[in-house]
Design an enzyme around this catalytic site. Structure first.
Site, PDB file in Angstrom:
ATOM      1  N   ASP A 132       0.853  -1.179   0.183  1.00 29.75           N
ATOM      2  CA  ASP A 132       0.110   0.127  -0.294  1.00 29.75           C
ATOM      3  C   ASP A 132       0.582   1.057  -0.067  1.00 29.75           C
ATOM      4  O   ASP A 132       0.636   1.892  -0.579  1.00 29.75           O
ATOM      5  CB  ASP A 132      -0.841   0.290   1.681  1.00 29.75           C
ATOM      6  CG  ASP A 132      -1.979  -0.797   1.061  1.00 29.75           C
ATOM      7  OD1 ASP A 132      -2.682  -1.982  -0.132  1.00 29.75           O
ATOM      8  OD2 ASP A 132      -2.894  -1.348   1.989  1.00 29.75           O
ATOM      9  N   GLY A 133       2.043   1.367   0.928  1.00 31.28           N
ATOM     10  CA  GLY A 133       2.951   2.267   1.106  1.00 31.28           C
ATOM     11  C   GLY A 133       3.423   2.463  -0.882  1.00 31.28           C
ATOM     12  O   GLY A 133       3.334   4.461  -0.953  1.00 31.28           O
TER      13      GLY A 133
ATOM     14  N   ARG B 145       2.466   6.089  -2.753  1.00 28.06           N
ATOM     15  CA  ARG B 145       3.610   6.968  -2.705  1.00 28.06           C
ATOM     16  C   ARG B 145       3.415   7.338  -4.619  1.00 28.06           C
ATOM     17  O   ARG B 145       3.454   8.726  -5.459  1.00 28.06           O
ATOM     18  CB  ARG B 145       4.615   6.623  -2.959  1.00 28.06           C
ATOM     19  CG  ARG B 145       6.314   6.854  -3.146  1.00 28.06           C
ATOM     20  CD  ARG B 145       7.378   6.525  -2.536  1.00 28.06           C
ATOM     21  NE  ARG B 145       8.218   5.120  -2.445  1.00 28.06           N
ATOM     22  CZ  ARG B 145       8.685   5.138  -3.972  1.00 28.06           C
ATOM     23  NH1 ARG B 145       9.194   5.541  -4.903  1.00 28.06           N
ATOM     24  NH2 ARG B 145       8.442   3.860  -4.491  1.00 28.06           N
TER      25      ARG B 145
ATOM     26  N   ASN C 164      -6.402   8.214   1.384  1.00 22.51           N
ATOM     27  CA  ASN C 164      -6.843   7.570   1.819  1.00 22.51           C
ATOM     28  C   ASN C 164      -7.258   8.351   3.389  1.00 22.51           C
ATOM     29  O   ASN C 164      -8.144   8.378   3.487  1.00 22.51           O
ATOM     30  CB  ASN C 164      -4.937   6.922   2.668  1.00 22.51           C
ATOM     31  CG  ASN C 164      -5.516   4.957   2.180  1.00 22.51           C
ATOM     32  OD1 ASN C 164      -6.311   4.982   1.484  1.00 22.51           O
ATOM     33  ND2 ASN C 164      -4.316   4.301   2.955  1.00 22.51           N
ATOM     34  N   GLU C 165      -5.999   9.559   3.836  1.00 27.51           N
ATOM     35  CA  GLU C 165      -6.636  10.634   4.967  1.00 27.51           C
ATOM     36  C   GLU C 165      -5.532  11.539   4.991  1.00 27.51           C
ATOM     37  O   GLU C 165      -3.889  11.117   5.053  1.00 27.51           O
ATOM     38  CB  GLU C 165      -6.314   8.781   6.077  1.00 27.51           C
ATOM     39  CG  GLU C 165      -5.567   8.862   6.972  1.00 27.51           C
ATOM     40  CD  GLU C 165      -4.548   7.186   6.717  1.00 27.51           C
ATOM     41  OE1 GLU C 165      -3.680   7.503   5.961  1.00 27.51           O
ATOM     42  OE2 GLU C 165      -5.305   6.313   6.182  1.00 27.51           O
TER      43      GLU C 165
ATOM     44  N   ASP D 208      -4.795  12.012  20.738  1.00 28.96           N
ATOM     45  CA  ASP D 208      -3.655  12.051  20.460  1.00 28.96           C
ATOM     46  C   ASP D 208      -3.564  12.740  18.478  1.00 28.96           C
ATOM     47  O   ASP D 208      -3.157  12.595  18.298  1.00 28.96           O
ATOM     48  CB  ASP D 208      -3.135  10.423  20.350  1.00 28.96           C
ATOM     49  CG  ASP D 208      -2.947  10.437  21.996  1.00 28.96           C
ATOM     50  OD1 ASP D 208      -2.485  11.116  22.929  1.00 28.96           O
ATOM     51  OD2 ASP D 208      -2.110   8.413  21.890  1.00 28.96           O
TER      52      ASP D 208
ATOM     53  N   TYR E  77      -5.899   3.176   8.639  1.00 31.02           N
ATOM     54  CA  TYR E  77      -5.429   3.671   9.939  1.00 31.02           C
ATOM     55  C   TYR E  77      -6.689   3.861  10.517  1.00 31.02           C
ATOM     56  O   TYR E  77      -7.447   4.335  11.876  1.00 31.02           O
ATOM     57  CB  TYR E  77      -4.895   5.427   9.385  1.00 31.02           C
ATOM     58  CG  TYR E  77      -4.275   5.491  10.761  1.00 31.02           C
ATOM     59  CD1 TYR E  77      -4.102   4.866  12.183  1.00 31.02           C
ATOM     60  CD2 TYR E  77      -3.428   6.546  10.866  1.00 31.02           C
ATOM     61  CE1 TYR E  77      -3.860   4.751  13.320  1.00 31.02           C
ATOM     62  CE2 TYR E  77      -2.450   7.285  12.117  1.00 31.02           C
ATOM     63  CZ  TYR E  77      -3.021   6.607  13.285  1.00 31.02           C
ATOM     64  OH  TYR E  77      -1.863   6.989  14.338  1.00 31.02           O
TER      65      TYR E  77
ATOM     66  N   GLN F 185       3.029   9.841   3.584  1.00 31.48           N
ATOM     67  CA  GLN F 185       4.293   9.752   3.164  1.00 31.48           C
ATOM     68  C   GLN F 185       4.387  11.389   3.176  1.00 31.48           C
ATOM     69  O   GLN F 185       5.871  11.372   2.956  1.00 31.48           O
ATOM     70  CB  GLN F 185       4.023   9.553   1.433  1.00 31.48           C
ATOM     71  CG  GLN F 185       2.915   8.421   1.310  1.00 31.48           C
ATOM     72  CD  GLN F 185       3.882   7.533   1.565  1.00 31.48           C
ATOM     73  OE1 GLN F 185       5.148   7.169   0.567  1.00 31.48           O
ATOM     74  NE2 GLN F 185       3.427   6.247   1.816  1.00 31.48           N
TER      75      GLN F 185
END
EC number: 2.7.1.23
Length: 272
Positions: free
Chosen positions: A62-63, A67, A129-130, A159, A172, A229
């Site tokens: 997913d990363g 990207r 995503n977010e 947090d 997330y 990212q």
């Protein structure tokens, strides 16, 4: 047809998968490599920000997909090299059959919502995503004021605050207790990281809304993180504004319906 290959950093196995695809696709297809793929495959690699193609094959997880979506131009076909890989389309054992489908044109392009994000009126990169506003230090709770379309919603001690797209609702935001939204739902999820009060629940707002997060109090320095990212420092008094982008994330898909992806990537893992 112009096809680009982007692989996870220092992943020799990813390069091997890329090579197996290259051996199958027609020789007249133009091939582009990012700088990482070029290390293993030869040729001159392009910086990811310079890549524009008819199909971008992302080999990693997913990363890697995120990207690409943040920096390159073109629909993404993700190949999962481990982990859940919710944004990836195929597993390693499906590479051969999926490549033939790609050659025959047996795929569709699905579009997904992206978010545009501002700090004090300055536009940043879009995210798929977010957008997360998070404390800048571990175990230091912060106070955030949240507004939707200019209307005050709540003041929360936590947090952090997450604003997620339907695509990001499985990531997330989900781990913070947020609901899953199907890609066809026009909405955004506002969820909270370790809220001081358990009575505070995630909220779904229309995709046409503008969500503002204001850093309240003194000495409340925090971080704004986009899709894991990009990272920006924000301080007390700053305002983060989040709304639906004009741009779309585009994915190559071989699946018949969105429910296939939901079952394969989320429900199956929860049940098992």
């Amino acid at each position: 047809m112009k096809v680009a290959f982007v692989i996870r950093k220092d992943c020799k196995r990813c390069a091997t998968i890329a090579k197996s695809i290259i051996e199958l696709i027609p020789p007249d297809w133009e091939k582009i490599y990012d700088t990482e793929a070029a290390k293993f495959l030869g040729g001159v690699g392009k910086d990811i920000t310079e890549i524009s193609a008819d199909i971008i094959i992302a080999i990693g997880g997913d990363g890697t997909v995120l990207r690409i979506l943040q920096n390159a131009k073109g629909p993404v076909l993700g190949i999962n090299m481990g982990g859940l890989g919710f944004l990836t389309e195929i597993e390693i054992d499906e590479v051969g059959s999926s490549t033939y489908k790609l050659i025959r044109g047996e795929y569709k392009i699905n579009e997904a919502m992206k978010l545009k994000v501002y700090i004090n009126g300055r536009r940043l990169e879009d995210c798929t995503n977010e957008a997360v506003v998070h404390t800048d230090r571990i175990a230091r709770i912060r106070q955030f004021k949240i507004y939707v379309d200019g209307h005050f919603l709540t003041t929360i001690k936590s947090d952090g605050v997450i604003v997620a797209t339907p695509t990001g609702s499985s990531s997330y935001s989900s781990s913070a207790g947020g609901p899953l939204l199907l890609p066809t739902v026009r909405g955004m999820v506002i969820s909270y990281l370790a809220p001081y009060s358990s009575r505070i629940k995630p909220v779904v707002v229309p995709s046409e809304s503008t969500v503002e997060i204001k850093i309240a109090g003194n000495d409340q320095d925090s971080l704004l993180i986009l899709d894991g990212q990009k990272e920006y420092k924000i301080k007390s008094g700053d305002t983060v504004s989040i709304s639906m982008s004009e741009e779309k994330a585009r994915f190559v898909s071989f699946r018949e319906s969105i429910y296939d992806r939901l079952r394969d990537k989320v429900i199956k893992h929860v049940v098992n």
